[in-house]
Design a protein around this motif. Structure first.
Motif, mmCIF file in Angstrom:
data_model
loop_
_atom_site.group_PDB
_atom_site.id
_atom_site.type_symbol
_atom_site.label_atom_id
_atom_site.label_comp_id
_atom_site.label_asym_id
_atom_site.label_seq_id
_atom_site.Cartn_x
_atom_site.Cartn_y
_atom_site.Cartn_z
ATOM 1 N N ILE A 220 -19.907 65.439 -38.103
ATOM 2 C CA ILE A 220 -21.314 65.790 -38.345
ATOM 3 C C ILE A 220 -21.399 66.908 -39.372
ATOM 4 C CG2 ILE A 220 -23.396 66.774 -37.307
ATOM 5 C CD1 ILE A 220 -22.555 65.307 -34.701
ATOM 6 N N ALA B 271 -23.344 66.362 -42.850
ATOM 7 C CA ALA B 271 -24.482 67.238 -43.161
ATOM 8 C C ALA B 271 -24.166 68.223 -44.279
ATOM 9 C CB ALA B 271 -24.901 67.999 -41.908
ATOM 10 N N GLU C 49 -25.465 77.445 -35.301
ATOM 11 C CA GLU C 49 -26.565 76.911 -36.110
ATOM 12 C C GLU C 49 -27.391 78.070 -36.675
ATOM 13 O OE1 GLU C 49 -30.774 74.705 -34.936
ATOM 14 O OE2 GLU C 49 -29.250 74.984 -33.435
ATOM 15 N N PRO D 277 -24.622 72.751 -38.457
ATOM 16 C CA PRO D 277 -25.867 71.996 -38.609
ATOM 17 C C PRO D 277 -26.859 72.291 -37.484
ATOM 18 C CG PRO D 277 -23.955 70.553 -38.808
ATOM 19 C CD PRO D 277 -23.456 71.881 -38.342
ATOM 20 N N LYS E 6 -29.657 71.127 -34.530
ATOM 21 C CA LYS E 6 -29.533 70.182 -33.416
ATOM 22 C C LYS E 6 -29.648 68.763 -33.951
ATOM 23 C CE LYS E 6 -31.364 69.371 -28.842
ATOM 24 N NZ LYS E 6 -32.390 69.750 -27.866
ATOM 25 N N THR E 7 -28.689 67.925 -33.591
ATOM 26 C CA THR E 7 -28.543 66.594 -34.167
ATOM 27 C C THR E 7 -28.422 65.573 -33.049
ATOM 28 O OG1 THR E 7 -27.300 67.655 -35.954
ATOM 29 C CG2 THR E 7 -27.145 65.285 -35.819
ATOM 30 N N SER E 8 -28.845 64.330 -33.321
ATOM 31 C CA SER E 8 -28.670 63.271 -32.326
ATOM 32 C C SER E 8 -28.119 62.017 -32.995
ATOM 33 C CB SER E 8 -29.985 62.960 -31.616
ATOM 34 O OG SER E 8 -30.917 62.418 -32.513
ATOM 35 N N LEU F 115 -27.560 59.192 -37.653
ATOM 36 C CA LEU F 115 -27.490 60.590 -37.276
ATOM 37 C C LEU F 115 -28.802 61.225 -37.707
ATOM 38 C CD1 LEU F 115 -25.337 62.432 -36.023
ATOM 39 C CD2 LEU F 115 -24.670 63.053 -38.338
ATOM 40 N N LYS F 116 -29.488 61.895 -36.773
ATOM 41 C CA LYS F 116 -30.794 62.482 -37.069
ATOM 42 C C LYS F 116 -30.827 63.958 -36.736
ATOM 43 C CE LYS F 116 -33.737 58.460 -36.182
ATOM 44 N NZ LYS F 116 -34.875 57.994 -35.367
ATOM 45 N N GLU F 117 -31.551 64.706 -37.572
ATOM 46 C CA GLU F 117 -31.944 66.079 -37.257
ATOM 47 C C GLU F 117 -33.441 66.010 -37.017
ATOM 48 O OE1 GLU F 117 -30.946 68.975 -40.211
ATOM 49 O OE2 GLU F 117 -28.797 68.659 -39.976
ATOM 50 N N VAL G 286 -30.143 61.854 -41.257
ATOM 51 C CA VAL G 286 -29.148 62.549 -42.068
ATOM 52 C C VAL G 286 -28.177 61.539 -42.664
ATOM 53 C CG1 VAL G 286 -27.275 64.248 -42.015
ATOM 54 C CG2 VAL G 286 -29.334 64.619 -40.662
#
Length: 153
Positions: free
Chosen positions: A5, A9, A47, A59, A61-63, A109-111, A116
């Motif tokens: 990640i 990112a 972060e 980075p 918070k990412t999911s 992968l999302k912020e 992302v």
């Protein structure tokens, strides 16, 4: 996965002179834990909430989720089973028909709501499993992450 990640990112969290962490192991840009269900949330300790694009910070918070969002339940069920005389055993079952292989879309992968990276994969190849097994002994060079987990029980 956290280092993948960071790389995706473009926030590598380069070690500073006061940081005794050393990034000497090989990482891959795949997310094998997705086989246990989706979404997966990642929260990084370092972060930078004031300047989220700081390349030297972790980075935001990412999911990890499917392109269309939603939830994919884990195919793994862990339960205690009462056998009588107050004896119990642990049971682990992997359900068929509820796997990521049947998930029709790639992973993203999302912020927050921002994507992302897209077209990410979870399945490890045998050479990748061998490569990361040096630092993840429980994997035992097995590209099937669910089977590798069951083998540790």
């Amino acid at each position: 996965e956290p280092d993948a990640i960071r790389r995706i990112a473009n926030q590598s969290h380069y070690p500073t002179k006061n940081d005794n962490r050393k990034y000497v192991y090989k990482t891959i840009d795949k997310f094998p834990r997705a086989e246990f269900g989706l979404p997966i949330g990642y929260k990084f300790k370092d972060e930078n909430t004031r300047y989220p694009a700081d390349r030297h910070a972790d980075p935001a918070k990412t999911s990890l989720e499917g392109m269309e969002g939603g939830r994919l339940a884990s195919p793994l069920i862990l339960r205690p089973l009462a056998c009588g005389d107050q004896q119990y055993v642990g049971v682990a079952i992997v359900l068929e028909g509820n796997s990521l292989a049947e998930f029709p879309e790639k992973l993203v992968l999302k912020e927050g709501t921002n994507i992302v990276s897209s077209s990410l994969e979870s399945k490890l190849g045998s050479h990748e499993a061998i490569s990361i097994s040096k630092n993840h002994k429980t994997l035992k060079e097995n590209p099937n992450i669910l089977q590798a987990f069951l083998d540790t029980l």
